[in-house]
Design a protein around this motif. Structure first.
Motif, PDB file in Angstrom:
ATOM      1  N   VAL A 105     -57.867  17.877  58.289  1.00 53.08           N
ATOM      2  CA  VAL A 105     -56.683  17.073  58.007  1.00 53.08           C
ATOM      3  C   VAL A 105     -57.114  15.768  57.351  1.00 53.08           C
ATOM      4  O   VAL A 105     -58.106  15.165  57.757  1.00 53.08           O
ATOM      5  N   SER A 106     -56.342  15.334  56.367  1.00 57.13           N
ATOM      6  CA  SER A 106     -56.612  14.061  55.694  1.00 57.13           C
ATOM      7  C   SER A 106     -55.296  13.417  55.294  1.00 57.13           C
ATOM      8  O   SER A 106     -54.310  14.099  55.035  1.00 57.13           O
ATOM      9  N   THR A 107     -55.314  12.101  55.208  1.00 57.69           N
ATOM     10  CA  THR A 107     -54.159  11.376  54.684  1.00 57.69           C
ATOM     11  C   THR A 107     -54.463  10.753  53.327  1.00 57.69           C
ATOM     12  O   THR A 107     -53.579  10.212  52.683  1.00 57.69           O
ATOM     13  N   ASP A 108     -55.750  10.850  52.894  1.00 59.32           N
ATOM     14  CA  ASP A 108     -56.143  10.212  51.642  1.00 59.32           C
ATOM     15  C   ASP A 108     -57.048  11.074  50.754  1.00 59.32           C
ATOM     16  O   ASP A 108     -57.509  10.617  49.713  1.00 59.32           O
ATOM     17  N   LEU A 109     -57.324  12.300  51.148  1.00 61.29           N
ATOM     18  CA  LEU A 109     -58.198  13.222  50.437  1.00 61.29           C
ATOM     19  C   LEU A 109     -59.652  12.762  50.359  1.00 61.29           C
ATOM     20  O   LEU A 109     -60.452  13.346  49.649  1.00 61.29           O
ATOM     21  N   VAL A 110     -60.002  11.713  51.105  1.00 64.08           N
ATOM     22  CA  VAL A 110     -61.378  11.223  51.154  1.00 64.08           C
ATOM     23  C   VAL A 110     -61.962  11.476  52.549  1.00 64.08           C
ATOM     24  O   VAL A 110     -62.987  12.119  52.698  1.00 64.08           O
ATOM     25  N   GLN A 111     -61.309  10.990  53.564  1.00 63.62           N
ATOM     26  CA  GLN A 111     -61.729  11.161  54.956  1.00 63.62           C
ATOM     27  C   GLN A 111     -61.033  12.390  55.535  1.00 63.62           C
ATOM     28  O   GLN A 111     -59.805  12.453  55.538  1.00 63.62           O
ATOM     29  N   TRP A 112     -61.847  13.356  55.992  1.00 63.10           N
ATOM     30  CA  TRP A 112     -61.315  14.591  56.561  1.00 63.10           C
ATOM     31  C   TRP A 112     -61.758  14.698  58.013  1.00 63.10           C
ATOM     32  O   TRP A 112     -62.902  14.400  58.336  1.00 63.10           O
ATOM     33  N   ASN A 113     -60.844  15.121  58.882  1.00 62.19           N
ATOM     34  CA  ASN A 113     -61.159  15.306  60.295  1.00 62.19           C
ATOM     35  C   ASN A 113     -60.673  16.668  60.765  1.00 62.19           C
ATOM     36  O   ASN A 113     -59.777  17.259  60.172  1.00 62.19           O
ATOM     37  N   PRO A 115     -48.553  10.895  53.291  1.00 63.11           N
ATOM     38  CA  PRO A 115     -48.917  12.300  53.079  1.00 63.11           C
ATOM     39  C   PRO A 115     -49.921  12.807  54.101  1.00 63.11           C
ATOM     40  O   PRO A 115     -50.687  12.036  54.680  1.00 63.11           O
ATOM     41  N   VAL A 116     -49.889  14.114  54.309  1.00 58.31           N
ATOM     42  CA  VAL A 116     -50.864  14.801  55.149  1.00 58.31           C
ATOM     43  C   VAL A 116     -51.350  16.008  54.356  1.00 58.31           C
ATOM     44  O   VAL A 116     -50.546  16.784  53.847  1.00 58.31           O
TER      45      VAL A 116
END
Length: 114
Positions: free
Chosen positions: A54-62, A102-103
């Motif tokens: 999951v990401s909200t910015d397409l950079v940090q993914w968790n 966004p998600v």
């Protein structure tokens, strides 16, 4: 179309790409406003690990189990059993969508070796 690992993981036939549309993950938003990802996985494959990130910015993914002790997604119960040794699973984001926030969801498949 896909690397052989992904074709295998999603239940495709690696010798041809004619089934690509049938095996690719599908993202959507459910009636309650949750982003969700539907994908196929091999039922008996002990050599694969599937993660929905999951990401909200397409950079940090968790993802669940990344060491942050946060549940980012939830796998919905009752997967659909396909007749080809795969099951179709739906995983949704832990929180509903909020306008302007966004998600993004993506599937990661890792080959597990001993």
């Amino acid at each position: 179309g896909l690397i052989n690992l992904l074709e295998y993981a999603l239940g495709g036939a690696p010798e041809g790409g004619s089934d690509l549309a049938d095996i690719l993950p599908h993202a959507s938003v459910d009636e309650n406003g949750f982003s969700q990802l539907e994908y196929r996985r091999q039922i008996v494959a002990t050599d694969l690990e599937y993660r929905v990130l999951v990401s909200t910015d397409l950079v940090q993914w968790n993802y669940n189990g990344d060491g942050t002790n946060v549940a980012y997604t939830q796998e919905l119960p009752d997967p659909i059993f396909n007749e080809d040794g795969t099951e179709t699973v739906t995983v949704r984001a832990a929180n509903t969508l909020v306008t302007g926030s966004p998600v993004f969801l993506r599937l990661e498949v890792i080959e597990v070796t001993d």
